[in-house]
Design a protein around this motif. Structure first.
Motif, PDB file in Angstrom:
ATOM      1  N   THR A 265       0.829  -1.205   0.000  1.00  0.00           N
ATOM      2  CA  THR A 265       0.000   0.000   0.000  1.00  0.00           C
ATOM      3  C   THR A 265       0.861   1.251   0.000  1.00  0.00           C
ATOM      4  O   THR A 265       0.626   2.178  -0.774  1.00  0.00           O
ATOM      5  N   ALA A 266       1.872   1.281   0.857  1.00  0.00           N
ATOM      6  CA  ALA A 266       2.763   2.441   0.919  1.00  0.00           C
ATOM      7  C   ALA A 266       3.507   2.623  -0.397  1.00  0.00           C
ATOM      8  O   ALA A 266       3.595   3.744  -0.923  1.00  0.00           O
ATOM      9  N   LEU A 267       4.037   1.534  -0.957  1.00  0.00           N
ATOM     10  CA  LEU A 267       4.818   1.667  -2.182  1.00  0.00           C
ATOM     11  C   LEU A 267       3.933   2.022  -3.374  1.00  0.00           C
ATOM     12  O   LEU A 267       4.375   2.735  -4.274  1.00  0.00           O
ATOM     13  N   GLU A 268       2.701   1.592  -3.378  1.00  0.00           N
ATOM     14  CA  GLU A 268       1.783   2.011  -4.440  1.00  0.00           C
ATOM     15  C   GLU A 268       1.560   3.522  -4.385  1.00  0.00           C
ATOM     16  O   GLU A 268       1.481   4.182  -5.425  1.00  0.00           O
ATOM     17  N   GLN A 269       1.492   4.079  -3.178  1.00  0.00           N
ATOM     18  CA  GLN A 269       1.346   5.531  -3.036  1.00  0.00           C
ATOM     19  C   GLN A 269       2.609   6.247  -3.500  1.00  0.00           C
ATOM     20  O   GLN A 269       2.539   7.281  -4.170  1.00  0.00           O
ATOM     21  N   VAL A 270       3.776   5.692  -3.147  1.00  0.00           N
ATOM     22  CA  VAL A 270       5.044   6.267  -3.598  1.00  0.00           C
ATOM     23  C   VAL A 270       5.110   6.213  -5.120  1.00  0.00           C
ATOM     24  O   VAL A 270       5.450   7.208  -5.775  1.00  0.00           O
ATOM     25  N   ARG A 271       4.776   5.070  -5.685  1.00  0.00           N
ATOM     26  CA  ARG A 271       4.806   4.898  -7.147  1.00  0.00           C
ATOM     27  C   ARG A 271       3.929   5.936  -7.836  1.00  0.00           C
ATOM     28  O   ARG A 271       4.352   6.587  -8.794  1.00  0.00           O
ATOM     29  N   ALA A 272       2.699   6.093  -7.369  1.00  0.00           N
ATOM     30  CA  ALA A 272       1.778   7.051  -7.984  1.00  0.00           C
ATOM     31  C   ALA A 272       2.336   8.469  -7.909  1.00  0.00           C
ATOM     32  O   ALA A 272       2.251   9.222  -8.883  1.00  0.00           O
ATOM     33  N   ALA A 273       2.921   8.830  -6.779  1.00  0.00           N
ATOM     34  CA  ALA A 273       3.480  10.181  -6.620  1.00  0.00           C
ATOM     35  C   ALA A 273       4.681  10.385  -7.536  1.00  0.00           C
ATOM     36  O   ALA A 273       4.836  11.443  -8.148  1.00  0.00           O
ATOM     37  N   VAL A 274       5.539   9.365  -7.648  1.00  0.00           N
ATOM     38  CA  VAL A 274       6.698   9.470  -8.545  1.00  0.00           C
ATOM     39  C   VAL A 274       6.221   9.676  -9.975  1.00  0.00           C
ATOM     40  O   VAL A 274       6.716  10.557 -10.692  1.00  0.00           O
ATOM     41  N   LEU A 275       5.241   8.914 -10.401  1.00  0.00           N
ATOM     42  CA  LEU A 275       4.763   9.021 -11.783  1.00  0.00           C
ATOM     43  C   LEU A 275       4.038  10.338 -12.041  1.00  0.00           C
ATOM     44  O   LEU A 275       4.116  10.876 -13.156  1.00  0.00           O
TER      45      LEU A 275
END
Length: 115
Positions: A20-30
Motif C-alpha cells: 500500500t505504501a509503495l503504491e502511493q510512492v509509485r503514484a506520486a513518482v509518476l
C-alpha cells in the motif's frame, strides 16, 4: 523465488502494508515525472526518463525508499532532509502517512535535473 520482471510482480510480492505504501510512492513518482516509463533495475522499480533512470523506489522491512535523491536547494531540501538516510537515499517509514506531495515534488525536481 525468481526476481520480479515487472513492477506489478514486485508489488504483488510485498506484504499488504508495504505494498500500500509503495503504491502511493509509485503514484506520486509518476505524477512528478509525466511520461516516465517503468522498469525493474537492480531488483527494484525504477521510473525511467527517455531511457535514463529518474528514480528507483523500493520496499524494505520498515520503510519505503527513493534512490538516488540529490541534495536540493532551499525549501525542498529542508523538507527532504529529515527523511534522508545516507547521501542519496530517502526513507519513508511505514506506520506514517506517505508524504505523497513531497515525493511528487522530489520526482519533479529530479526530472527537471535530468531534462
Amino acid at each position: 523465488m525468481p526476481a520480479p520482471a515487472t513492477v506489478e510482480e514486485y508489488l504483488a510480492a510485498l506484504p499488504e502494508g508495504a505494498r500500500t505504501a509503495l503504491e502511493q510512492v509509485r503514484a506520486a513518482v509518476l505524477r512528478g515525472m509525466p511520461g516516465a516509463t517503468e522498469t525493474i533495475r537492480y531488483g527494484m522499480p525504477a521510473a525511467m526518463l527517455g531511457g535514463r533512470y529518474g528514480l528507483h523506489y523500493a520496499a524494505w522491512k520498515r520503510h519505503a525508499a527513493l534512490y538516488p535523491v540529490p541534495v536540493f536547494d532551499g525549501d525542498l531540501e529542508a523538507e527532504v532532509a529529515p527523511h534522508r538516510s545516507g547521501k542519496d537515499a530517502v526513507h519513508l517509514p511505514y506506520g506514517h502517512p506517505v508524504p505523497a506531495d513531497l515525493v511528487e515534488r522530489v520526482a519533479a525536481a529530479v526530472a527537471a535535473r535530468r531534462g
